[in-house]
Scaffold this active site. Structure first.
Site, short mmCIF file in Angstrom:
data_model
loop_
_atom_site.label_atom_id
_atom_site.label_comp_id
_atom_site.label_asym_id
_atom_site.label_seq_id
_atom_site.Cartn_x
_atom_site.Cartn_y
_atom_site.Cartn_z
N ASP A 42 -23.33 -26.70 10.83
CA ASP A 42 -22.58 -27.27 9.70
C ASP A 42 -23.37 -28.47 9.19
OD1 ASP A 42 -20.52 -25.49 10.29
OD2 ASP A 42 -19.60 -26.91 11.68
N LYS A 64 -20.42 -26.43 6.51
CA LYS A 64 -19.00 -26.81 6.56
C LYS A 64 -18.88 -28.33 6.60
CE LYS A 64 -16.62 -25.25 10.19
NZ LYS A 64 -16.01 -24.20 10.98
N MET A 178 -10.53 -36.00 9.22
CA MET A 178 -10.49 -35.27 7.93
C MET A 178 -9.39 -35.82 7.02
SD MET A 178 -10.92 -31.36 9.33
CE MET A 178 -9.67 -31.48 10.59
#
Ligand code: SAH
Length: 251
Positions: A42, A64, A178
């Protein structure tokens, strides 16, 4: 779930690379990178990790970042599987730890269903190491004796929410991963369940790297104070945030 017997001798290493500082990789993960034939990765906090791979190693960027997946998860699963049919040593490289919001479990299940051997190589998760580099211990004797790691990507109020917001009314340390884009919603929600507007909060961006930035504030003002910070970033809510005044060491 079917568990077909392994048809080939390859192993997929679902490997956590740590939070950013390359020296926070484990010895085991570094050894495996050095013999990898293919690395599927990622966006990494530290791309220098790839320089440790053999010269003829193949690299696949599945890009990602923070819950956005340019390559969708089913496609990533299939890329890993196809790589295992081609190579003996396959590394699926992830930031932090592969099982902490890393979807490592889903990838392992996909491989298991296809009879592919996998190893899980834990990494140092950002959830504890990034606060540590900001001088914030997630627990502290006499202050708080537990901490929780929560996704901040799931918008509160979502019909399928698995987050019980009312359970955050205690003084446990809360670490939201996140969550930078949802910080206004998260802090408002915590005030709505009864936390004080003055409750301490820190946002740490690019933790453990030379670009680490830390902003400290309160539930009421942190969204505004942190608005110029870049991802990856995490949010720490808790009394332990105040310990940074004494324990700040890295930035
Ligand atoms: N498996 C990873 C987490 C994946 S979710 C782990 O164990 O660390 C990605 C989130 O992790 C980011 O949105 C951010 O909240 C956090 N994160 C990862 N690296 C970070 C860093 N260097 N600094 C701050 N936050 C980080």
């Amino acid at each position: 779930m079917t568990n077909k017997k392994s048809k080939n001798s390859s192993t997929v290493y679902l490997l956590g690379a740590g939070p950013g500082d390359i020296e926070l990789m484990t010895i085991k993960s570094l050894k495996l990178i050095k013999k990898a034939q293919i690395i599927i990765y990622d966006r990494l906090a530290n791309p220098d990790i790839l320089k440790e791979a053999p010269k003829d190693c193949e690299f696949v960027d599945v890009g990602k970042t923070d819950g956005k997946h340019p390559v969708k998860q089913p496609e990533i699963n299939e890329i890993i599987y196809q790589s295992s049919l081609k190579y003996k040593n396959v590394v699926r490289l992830k930031g932090g730890d592969p099982f902490v919001f890393g979807r490592g479990g889903e990838e392992a299940i996909y491989l298991k269903e296809r009879g592919i051997k996998f190893d899980i190589v834990p990494g140092i998760t950002s959830a504890i190491s990034v606060p540590a580099y900001a001088g914030i211990p997630v627990t502290q004797r006499g202050v708080v004796s537990s901490f929780r790691v929560i996704t901040g990507h799931e918008a509160p109020g979502k019909a399928t929410s698995q987050i019980d917001w009312s359970s955050f009314a205690t003084d446990e340390t809360l670490v939201f991963l996140m969550g930078l884009h949802n910080i206004k919603i998260i802090t408002s929600k915590l005030i709505a369940i009864g936390k004080s507007k003055d409750y301490p909060v820190a946002v740490i961006s690019k933790g453990t790297t030379k670009d680490q930035k830390v902003v400290v504030g309160t539930l009421e003002n942190i969204a505004k104070k942190a608005k110029n910070l870049d991802t990856p970033a995490l949010i720490v809510v808790g009394k332990v945030v105040s310990l940074r005044e004494d324990l700040r060491w890295f930035d």
